[in-house]
Design a protein around this motif. Structure first.
Motif, PDB file in Angstrom:
ATOM      1  N   GLY A   9     -10.532   1.334  19.603  1.00 15.91           N
ATOM      2  CA  GLY A   9     -10.708   1.308  21.047  1.00 15.91           C
ATOM      3  C   GLY A   9     -10.933   2.673  21.634  1.00 15.91           C
ATOM      4  N   ALA A  10     -11.448   3.652  20.840  1.00 11.04           N
ATOM      5  CA  ALA A  10     -11.558   5.020  21.310  1.00 11.04           C
ATOM      6  C   ALA A  10     -12.513   5.170  22.469  1.00 11.04           C
ATOM      7  N   LEU A  11     -13.507   4.300  22.553  1.00  8.62           N
ATOM      8  CA  LEU A  11     -14.498   4.416  23.618  1.00  8.62           C
ATOM      9  C   LEU A  11     -14.350   3.289  24.626  1.00  8.62           C
ATOM     10  N   ALA A  12     -13.116   2.840  24.843  1.00 11.23           N
ATOM     11  CA  ALA A  12     -12.865   1.781  25.809  1.00 11.23           C
ATOM     12  C   ALA A  12     -13.353   2.190  27.188  1.00 11.23           C
ATOM     13  N   ALA A  13     -13.922   1.237  27.911  1.00  6.96           N
ATOM     14  CA  ALA A  13     -14.508   1.510  29.221  1.00  6.96           C
ATOM     15  C   ALA A  13     -13.428   1.646  30.288  1.00  6.96           C
ATOM     16  N   LEU A  14     -13.798   2.318  31.384  1.00  7.82           N
ATOM     17  CA  LEU A  14     -12.935   2.427  32.555  1.00  7.82           C
ATOM     18  C   LEU A  14     -13.447   1.464  33.616  1.00  7.82           C
ATOM     19  N   PHE A  15     -12.571   0.586  34.076  1.00  7.71           N
ATOM     20  CA  PHE A  15     -12.916  -0.459  35.032  1.00  7.71           C
ATOM     21  C   PHE A  15     -12.250  -0.163  36.366  1.00  7.71           C
ATOM     22  N   CYS A  16     -13.018  -0.196  37.455  1.00  7.86           N
ATOM     23  CA  CYS A  16     -12.466   0.067  38.787  1.00  7.86           C
ATOM     24  C   CYS A  16     -11.876  -1.208  39.363  1.00  7.86           C
ATOM     25  N   GLY A  36     -11.492   4.062  43.772  1.00 14.51           N
ATOM     26  CA  GLY A  36     -10.478   3.097  43.382  1.00 14.51           C
ATOM     27  C   GLY A  36      -9.735   3.488  42.114  1.00 14.51           C
ATOM     28  N   ILE A  37      -8.621   2.801  41.851  1.00 10.40           N
ATOM     29  CA  ILE A  37      -7.818   3.014  40.646  1.00 10.40           C
ATOM     30  C   ILE A  37      -8.578   2.496  39.432  1.00 10.40           C
ATOM     31  N   LEU A  38      -8.528   3.254  38.355  1.00 11.09           N
ATOM     32  CA  LEU A  38      -9.214   2.880  37.124  1.00 11.09           C
ATOM     33  C   LEU A  38      -8.236   2.271  36.123  1.00 11.09           C
ATOM     34  N   ARG A  39      -8.725   1.256  35.416  1.00 12.22           N
ATOM     35  CA  ARG A  39      -7.949   0.642  34.333  1.00 12.22           C
ATOM     36  C   ARG A  39      -8.805   0.653  33.073  1.00 12.22           C
ATOM     37  N   VAL A  40      -8.172   0.943  31.935  1.00 13.92           N
ATOM     38  CA  VAL A  40      -8.893   0.912  30.667  1.00 13.92           C
ATOM     39  C   VAL A  40      -9.128  -0.531  30.240  1.00 13.92           C
ATOM     40  N   GLU A  41     -10.372  -0.827  29.861  1.00 15.32           N
ATOM     41  CA  GLU A  41     -10.704  -2.117  29.270  1.00 15.32           C
ATOM     42  C   GLU A  41     -10.880  -1.933  27.774  1.00 15.32           C
ATOM     43  N   ARG A  42     -10.154  -2.694  26.996  1.00 16.06           N
ATOM     44  CA  ARG A  42     -10.310  -2.604  25.546  1.00 16.06           C
ATOM     45  C   ARG A  42     -10.093  -3.989  24.952  1.00 16.06           C
ATOM     46  N   PRO A  43     -10.814  -4.328  23.889  1.00 14.52           N
ATOM     47  CA  PRO A  43     -10.638  -5.642  23.260  1.00 14.52           C
ATOM     48  C   PRO A  43      -9.306  -5.721  22.529  1.00 14.52           C
ATOM     49  N   LEU A  44      -8.769  -6.918  22.469  1.00 12.93           N
ATOM     50  CA  LEU A  44      -7.565  -7.127  21.674  1.00 12.93           C
ATOM     51  C   LEU A  44      -7.865  -6.844  20.203  1.00 12.93           C
ATOM     52  N   PRO A  45      -6.912  -6.280  19.475  1.00 17.94           N
ATOM     53  CA  PRO A  45      -7.141  -6.033  18.049  1.00 17.94           C
ATOM     54  C   PRO A  45      -7.293  -7.342  17.284  1.00 17.94           C
TER      55      PRO A  45
END
Length: 380
Positions: A9-16, A36-45
């Motif tokens: 997940g090293a390149l997980a996107a930032l979602f506003c 806005g506040i950013l949240r990391v989006e990453r796929p479940l392992p």
């Protein structure tokens, strides 16, 4: 071989969370389009649970996370309580608080993205964590704290060799100075509000650990000492990741600085800054003056789970701190004991069932604030 970045997940996107824009991974602290506040989006392992190495690099880690959760005697909450009471002991993290989890992840991402050093604005614990992890990783750190920061935390920061600034005023002033110093230096800002999304992202492990420690059973309540609230978010995220019911989340605050609890009591959806913080619980003495939207995000999670925002007086916090030590062998600073104090208040108010299952997060070690213990010995 030592890796510069987490294994997955090293390149997980930032979602506003405001405008829903998606941005590639980078050192960004707010949405460039709307603020806005950013949240990391990453796929479940695939086929496994989250693990620390998904967030923290080998170069940075000091063994944070995976803290002990243990059942304690139910009468620690109240003599009429007959349910199950657990404490999750975050004092066992390397620098003595849960802030190690955020900082380790934020520093890992900063180094992977080429930052030459780190800046952290803190009421004390995050500053100690940042100085600790920077020392281990061999990078410079600048720590900014209010003048009122307990001396135990100041000594810890100094021991790790960070550049240290004590700033007049409350934590919100330190927060602004931290932003300015990060811009001037080019260092990554690892401040542990919602400011650094990569740090917040790693807190989902807290929720997952609680779920795993209870063999997949969901407790009725999880109480969290709360300033802006990323740890509340982490518990919520950890349960949500596995599509199970999220427990009722309690944002526990001191009456001397209670912007989220006050908004909850008044039935509001938005949090307003606190005018003049005054509490022995220095770790949650955050008026949210520059970022009340972070408090509003936390409040939304409390509402969504049917939880509570609770403000308790310092005397109740000191009593809970004293009882954790004398009756559960857990040495906590005032902030860490706020979770138990809040649940005692809710039980007294008739909002907790006598047979409920409760988890209290104890977030910081008592060695960080000996002055508060002198107060407790005199009052309790």
């Amino acid at each position: 071989m030592r890796h510069e970045q987490p294994s997955e997940g090293a390149l997980a996107a930032l979602f506003c969370l405001r405008c829903h824009a998606r941005n590639a991974a980078r050192l960004a602290y707010r949405c460039p389009d709307c603020g806005g506040i950013l949240r990391v989006e990453r796929p479940l392992p695939a086929g496994r649970r989250w693990r620390t190495s998904d967030f923290v690099s080998e170069r940075v880690t000091l063994g944070e996370g995976g803290t002990l959760m243990r059942k304690v005697r139910p009468d620690l909450l109240h003599e009429r309580f007959h349910g199950q009471l657990y404490v999750k002991d975050e004092t066992r993290n390397p620098s003595g608080s849960f802030k190690d989890r955020l900082v380790a992840a934020a520093v890992s991402r900063a180094l992977a993205l080429g930052a030459p050093g780190i800046v952290c604005a803190s009421s004390g614990n995050a500053g100690a964590a940042a100085a600790c992890y920077a020392a281990n990783a061999g990078v410079p750190a600048i720590i900014v704290c209010p003048e009122s920061t307990p001396e135990g935390k100041v000594a810890q920061i100094a021991a790790y060799g960070a550049t240290f600034h004590r700033v007049p005023g409350d934590y919100s002033r330190s927060f602004q100075v931290g932003i300015e110093l990060a811009a001037e230096s080019g260092f990554a800002n690892v401040t542990t509000t919602y400011q650094n999304a990569y740090g917040v992202d790693a807190l989902r492990l807290v929720g997952q650990e609680i779920l795993d420690d209870l063999s997949g059973n969901v407790p009725d309540w999880v109480a969290v000492p709360t300033s802006s609230g990323p740890l509340v978010h982490g518990v919520w995220q950890g349960f949500s990741d596995w599509s199970v019911q999220v427990p009722r989340l309690v944002a526990a605050q001191s009456e001397g600085c209670a912007p989220i609890a006050t908004a909850f009591r008044e039935g509001l959806q938005d949090v307003s800054p606190w005018p003049a913080p005054h509490t022995l619980a220095s770790g949650i003495s955050d008026p949210l003056a520059s970022y009340p939207d972070e408090g509003s995000l936390t409040l939304s999670l409390v509402h969504a789970t049917g939880g509570q925002g609770v403000a308790v007086p310092d005397a109740m916090i000191l009593s809970a701190m004293h009882d954790l030590a004398r009756r559960a062998g857990l040495f906590s600073e005032p902030t860490g004991a706020t979770s138990l104090a809040a649940m005692r208040q809710l039980f007294d108010d008739g909002l907790i069932g006598e047979d409920d299952t409760i988890v209290c997060l104890v977030t910081g070690n008592g060695a960080k604030d000996y002055a508060a213990w002198r107060t407790a010995d005199g009052q309790v």
